[in-house]
Scaffold this motif. Structure first.
Motif, PDB file in Angstrom:
ATOM      1  N   PRO A  90     -11.229  -0.841   0.410  1.00 23.46           N
ATOM      2  CA  PRO A  90     -11.249  -1.371   1.772  1.00 23.46           C
ATOM      3  C   PRO A  90     -10.075  -2.288   2.097  1.00 23.46           C
ATOM      4  O   PRO A  90      -9.814  -2.565   3.267  1.00 23.46           O
ATOM      5  N   SER A  91      -9.346  -2.746   1.067  1.00 20.43           N
ATOM      6  CA  SER A  91      -8.177  -3.596   1.309  1.00 20.43           C
ATOM      7  C   SER A  91      -6.890  -2.781   1.351  1.00 20.43           C
ATOM      8  O   SER A  91      -5.795  -3.341   1.339  1.00 20.43           O
ATOM      9  N   SER A  92      -7.020  -1.453   1.412  1.00 24.75           N
ATOM     10  CA  SER A  92      -5.860  -0.576   1.519  1.00 24.75           C
ATOM     11  C   SER A  92      -6.106   0.442   2.637  1.00 24.75           C
ATOM     12  O   SER A  92      -6.287   1.632   2.394  1.00 24.75           O
ATOM     13  N   GLN A  93      -6.105  -0.071   3.851  1.00 27.03           N
ATOM     14  CA  GLN A  93      -6.346   0.759   5.037  1.00 27.03           C
ATOM     15  C   GLN A  93      -5.052   0.822   5.853  1.00 27.03           C
ATOM     16  O   GLN A  93      -4.940   0.253   6.930  1.00 27.03           O
ATOM     17  N   TYR A  94      -4.070   1.566   5.315  1.00 28.97           N
ATOM     18  CA  TYR A  94      -2.720   1.507   5.882  1.00 28.97           C
ATOM     19  C   TYR A  94      -2.622   2.167   7.254  1.00 28.97           C
ATOM     20  O   TYR A  94      -1.908   1.686   8.130  1.00 28.97           O
ATOM     21  N   SER A 107       4.688  12.122 -12.758  1.00 33.80           N
ATOM     22  CA  SER A 107       4.776  10.776 -13.310  1.00 33.80           C
ATOM     23  C   SER A 107       5.525  10.771 -14.630  1.00 33.80           C
ATOM     24  O   SER A 107       6.401   9.920 -14.868  1.00 33.80           O
ATOM     25  N   PHE A 108       5.217  11.726 -15.489  1.00 26.12           N
ATOM     26  CA  PHE A 108       5.929  11.796 -16.769  1.00 26.12           C
ATOM     27  C   PHE A 108       7.364  12.285 -16.582  1.00 26.12           C
ATOM     28  O   PHE A 108       8.267  11.878 -17.320  1.00 26.12           O
ATOM     29  N   ALA A 109       7.585  13.129 -15.570  1.00 27.51           N
ATOM     30  CA  ALA A 109       8.950  13.612 -15.310  1.00 27.51           C
ATOM     31  C   ALA A 109       9.860  12.479 -14.839  1.00 27.51           C
ATOM     32  O   ALA A 109      11.026  12.393 -15.242  1.00 27.51           O
ATOM     33  N   PHE A 110       9.329  11.576 -14.001  1.00 26.05           N
ATOM     34  CA  PHE A 110      10.158  10.526 -13.416  1.00 26.05           C
ATOM     35  C   PHE A 110      10.116   9.208 -14.197  1.00 26.05           C
ATOM     36  O   PHE A 110      11.121   8.498 -14.268  1.00 26.05           O
ATOM     37  N   TRP A 111       8.945   8.853 -14.765  1.00 29.66           N
ATOM     38  CA  TRP A 111       8.802   7.524 -15.383  1.00 29.66           C
ATOM     39  C   TRP A 111       8.361   7.560 -16.842  1.00 29.66           C
ATOM     40  O   TRP A 111       8.190   6.510 -17.456  1.00 29.66           O
ATOM     41  N   LYS A 112       8.122   8.733 -17.391  1.00 24.97           N
ATOM     42  CA  LYS A 112       7.724   8.883 -18.800  1.00 24.97           C
ATOM     43  C   LYS A 112       6.393   8.222 -19.113  1.00 24.97           C
ATOM     44  O   LYS A 112       6.115   7.832 -20.243  1.00 24.97           O
ATOM     45  N   ASN A 113       5.549   8.067 -18.090  1.00 22.47           N
ATOM     46  CA  ASN A 113       4.205   7.528 -18.288  1.00 22.47           C
ATOM     47  C   ASN A 113       3.310   8.039 -17.152  1.00 22.47           C
ATOM     48  O   ASN A 113       3.757   8.830 -16.317  1.00 22.47           O
ATOM     49  N   ASP A 114       2.062   7.552 -17.090  1.00 24.00           N
ATOM     50  CA  ASP A 114       1.122   8.077 -16.101  1.00 24.00           C
ATOM     51  C   ASP A 114       0.933   7.155 -14.906  1.00 24.00           C
ATOM     52  O   ASP A 114      -0.090   7.222 -14.212  1.00 24.00           O
ATOM     53  N   ARG A 115       1.909   6.304 -14.603  1.00 24.58           N
ATOM     54  CA  ARG A 115       1.750   5.274 -13.572  1.00 24.58           C
ATOM     55  C   ARG A 115       1.425   5.854 -12.202  1.00 24.58           C
ATOM     56  O   ARG A 115       0.573   5.323 -11.478  1.00 24.58           O
ATOM     57  N   LEU A 116       2.113   6.931 -11.784  1.00 22.15           N
ATOM     58  CA  LEU A 116       1.854   7.536 -10.478  1.00 22.15           C
ATOM     59  C   LEU A 116       0.419   8.043 -10.400  1.00 22.15           C
ATOM     60  O   LEU A 116      -0.276   7.825  -9.396  1.00 22.15           O
ATOM     61  N   ARG A 117      -0.027   8.687 -11.452  1.00 28.83           N
ATOM     62  CA  ARG A 117      -1.402   9.216 -11.477  1.00 28.83           C
ATOM     63  C   ARG A 117      -2.418   8.083 -11.372  1.00 28.83           C
ATOM     64  O   ARG A 117      -3.406   8.181 -10.637  1.00 28.83           O
ATOM     65  N   ARG A 118      -2.184   7.005 -12.094  1.00 31.57           N
ATOM     66  CA  ARG A 118      -3.114   5.872 -12.063  1.00 31.57           C
ATOM     67  C   ARG A 118      -3.118   5.183 -10.700  1.00 31.57           C
ATOM     68  O   ARG A 118      -4.183   4.826 -10.162  1.00 31.57           O
ATOM     69  N   ASP A 119      -1.938   4.969 -10.120  1.00 33.65           N
ATOM     70  CA  ASP A 119      -1.859   4.317  -8.807  1.00 33.65           C
ATOM     71  C   ASP A 119      -2.463   5.191  -7.715  1.00 33.65           C
ATOM     72  O   ASP A 119      -3.098   4.683  -6.776  1.00 33.65           O
ATOM     73  N   ALA A 120      -2.259   6.501  -7.815  1.00 33.52           N
ATOM     74  CA  ALA A 120      -2.822   7.405  -6.819  1.00 33.52           C
ATOM     75  C   ALA A 120      -4.348   7.374  -6.854  1.00 33.52           C
ATOM     76  O   ALA A 120      -5.008   7.464  -5.818  1.00 33.52           O
ATOM     77  N   GLU A 121      -4.911   7.247  -8.057  1.00 34.51           N
ATOM     78  CA  GLU A 121      -6.372   7.196  -8.153  1.00 34.51           C
ATOM     79  C   GLU A 121      -6.938   5.964  -7.457  1.00 34.51           C
ATOM     80  O   GLU A 121      -8.044   6.001  -6.919  1.00 34.51           O
ATOM     81  N   LYS A 122      -6.175   4.875  -7.442  1.00 38.57           N
ATOM     82  CA  LYS A 122      -6.609   3.667  -6.725  1.00 38.57           C
ATOM     83  C   LYS A 122      -6.700   3.924  -5.228  1.00 38.57           C
ATOM     84  O   LYS A 122      -7.473   3.270  -4.519  1.00 38.57           O
ATOM     85  N   VAL A 123      -5.896   4.856  -4.743  1.00 39.77           N
ATOM     86  CA  VAL A 123      -5.884   5.187  -3.312  1.00 39.77           C
ATOM     87  C   VAL A 123      -6.885   6.288  -2.988  1.00 39.77           C
ATOM     88  O   VAL A 123      -7.711   6.154  -2.082  1.00 39.77           O
ATOM     89  N   TYR A 152       0.377   5.615   2.738  1.00 40.93           N
ATOM     90  CA  TYR A 152       0.379   5.426   4.194  1.00 40.93           C
ATOM     91  C   TYR A 152      -0.911   5.900   4.863  1.00 40.93           C
ATOM     92  O   TYR A 152      -0.913   6.254   6.045  1.00 40.93           O
ATOM     93  N   LEU A 153      -2.022   5.859   4.137  1.00 41.73           N
ATOM     94  CA  LEU A 153      -3.292   6.306   4.706  1.00 41.73           C
ATOM     95  C   LEU A 153      -4.395   5.296   4.415  1.00 41.73           C
ATOM     96  O   LEU A 153      -4.192   4.315   3.695  1.00 41.73           O
ATOM     97  N   ASN A 154      -5.551   5.532   4.991  1.00 46.13           N
ATOM     98  CA  ASN A 154      -6.722   4.704   4.723  1.00 46.13           C
ATOM     99  C   ASN A 154      -7.398   5.186   3.446  1.00 46.13           C
ATOM    100  O   ASN A 154      -7.897   6.316   3.387  1.00 46.13           O
ATOM    101  N   SER A 155      -7.411   4.342   2.430  1.00 47.72           N
ATOM    102  CA  SER A 155      -8.044   4.723   1.176  1.00 47.72           C
ATOM    103  C   SER A 155      -9.556   4.857   1.356  1.00 47.72           C
ATOM    104  O   SER A 155     -10.202   3.982   1.950  1.00 47.72           O
ATOM    105  N   PRO A 156     -10.153   5.930   0.819  1.00 47.17           N
ATOM    106  CA  PRO A 156     -11.611   6.071   0.898  1.00 47.17           C
ATOM    107  C   PRO A 156     -12.352   5.184  -0.102  1.00 47.17           C
ATOM    108  O   PRO A 156     -13.583   5.081  -0.029  1.00 47.17           O
TER     109      PRO A 156
END
Length: 279
Positions: A104-108, A175-191, A97-101
């Motif tokens: 530029p296509s994720s300026q929520y 991410s590993f606690a909820f999904w057993k992989n690193d998806r949250l970490r990877r998606d957060a880095e995109k933001v 819910y924020l403007n990604s630094p």
């Protein structure tokens, strides 16, 4: 085989209809700030006079979910009728819910105030003194982030099971606690960007409050005591107490799941009702 496919399609259609049956409006906003259109459900209290202005609650969903998450957890039309609020549930994607630094296509944040808010005020006769925001997990972070940065727009805010501490190592752990992989970490880095280059900690709710030294507004936070994110809510509560910020803190047995949020969100509406401004 054809009959089975047709039955499956019919079931999917019925499920989608059931989730949205009481939403009087579904908005699809094509945004210049986001890479894809944003879908928004709007619930208004029934049996109200046409000239009435509505208090509004923006409800933000969690990571890996979508704009229908809240309507799958609780009957939003019933909440709107019971408390007299209009309820708005926008799609937040995985934007936090924020403007990604870095994207530029994720300026929520720009989308929210430049495009979504004007649409809502055109659609609904809004009581400008009584606009609230809440959310769960990623949406809990988003609700407090927006409240702190846009206090003139909101009456107050709340967060349930909020992801209030933005940290790459913690996100990998969750991410590993909820999904057993690193998806949250990877998606957060995109933001937030590469943590070797960008300072994720600047988005922590406690650090954000420190950047606004005059911030002293009341809000509510809660979390289930079996939730891995519980310490984040408790840390924010302790910080607010030290700084004499009027926070309401609630805890109860519960995990990071819909069963807990089904119960917790009603307390948010009670809290908002208690904070309605007359003048």
């Amino acid at each position: 085989m054809k009959v089975e496919i047709e039955k499956s399609i019919a079931i999917i259609v019925l499920i989608f209809a059931a989730l949205n049956i009481y939403a009087q409006d579904t908005l699809v906003i094509r945004s210049k700030y986001l890479k894809q259109p944003d879908t928004v459900l709007v619930y208004k209290p029934r049996h109200s006079t046409s000239d009435r202005k509505f208090p509004v609650v923006y409800l933000l969903h969690g990571y890996s979910e979508h704009y229908m998450q809240w309507s799958s957890i609780i009957n939003l039309q019933q909440l709107a009728d019971q408390y007299g609020f209009a309820i708005v549930t926008p799609e937040g994607f995985a934007t936090f819910y924020l403007n990604s630094p870095v994207d530029p296509s994720s300026q929520y944040e720009d989308f929210f105030y430049e495009e979504l808010v004007p649409k809502i005020h055109q659609l609904i006769p809004v009581d400008d003194k009584n606009i609230f925001i809440s959310g769960l997990s990623m949406g809990g972070f988003g609700a407090l982030y927006h409240f702190i940065r846009h206090t003139d727009y909101y009456n107050t805010a709340a967060a349930t099971s909020g992801a209030l501490h933005i940290d790459p190592d913690k996100f990998l752990e969750y991410s590993f606690a909820f999904w057993k992989n690193d998806r949250l970490r990877r998606d957060a880095e995109k933001v937030f960007g590469d943590p070797k280059i960008y300072d994720w900690s600047s988005y922590k709710i406690i650090k954000l409050i420190k950047e606004y030294p005059d911030f002293n507004r009341a809000f509510l936070i809660d979390c289930g005591i079996e939730d891995p994110l519980y310490p984040l809510t408790e840390d924010l509560k302790k910080y607010c107490e030290v700084m004499n910020i009027p926070v309401t803190f609630m805890q109860a047995p519960g995990r990071h799941d819909g069963n807990y949020w089904h119960s917790s969100i009603e307390y948010h509406f009670v809290y908002f009702k208690q904070h309605l401004r007359k003048e």
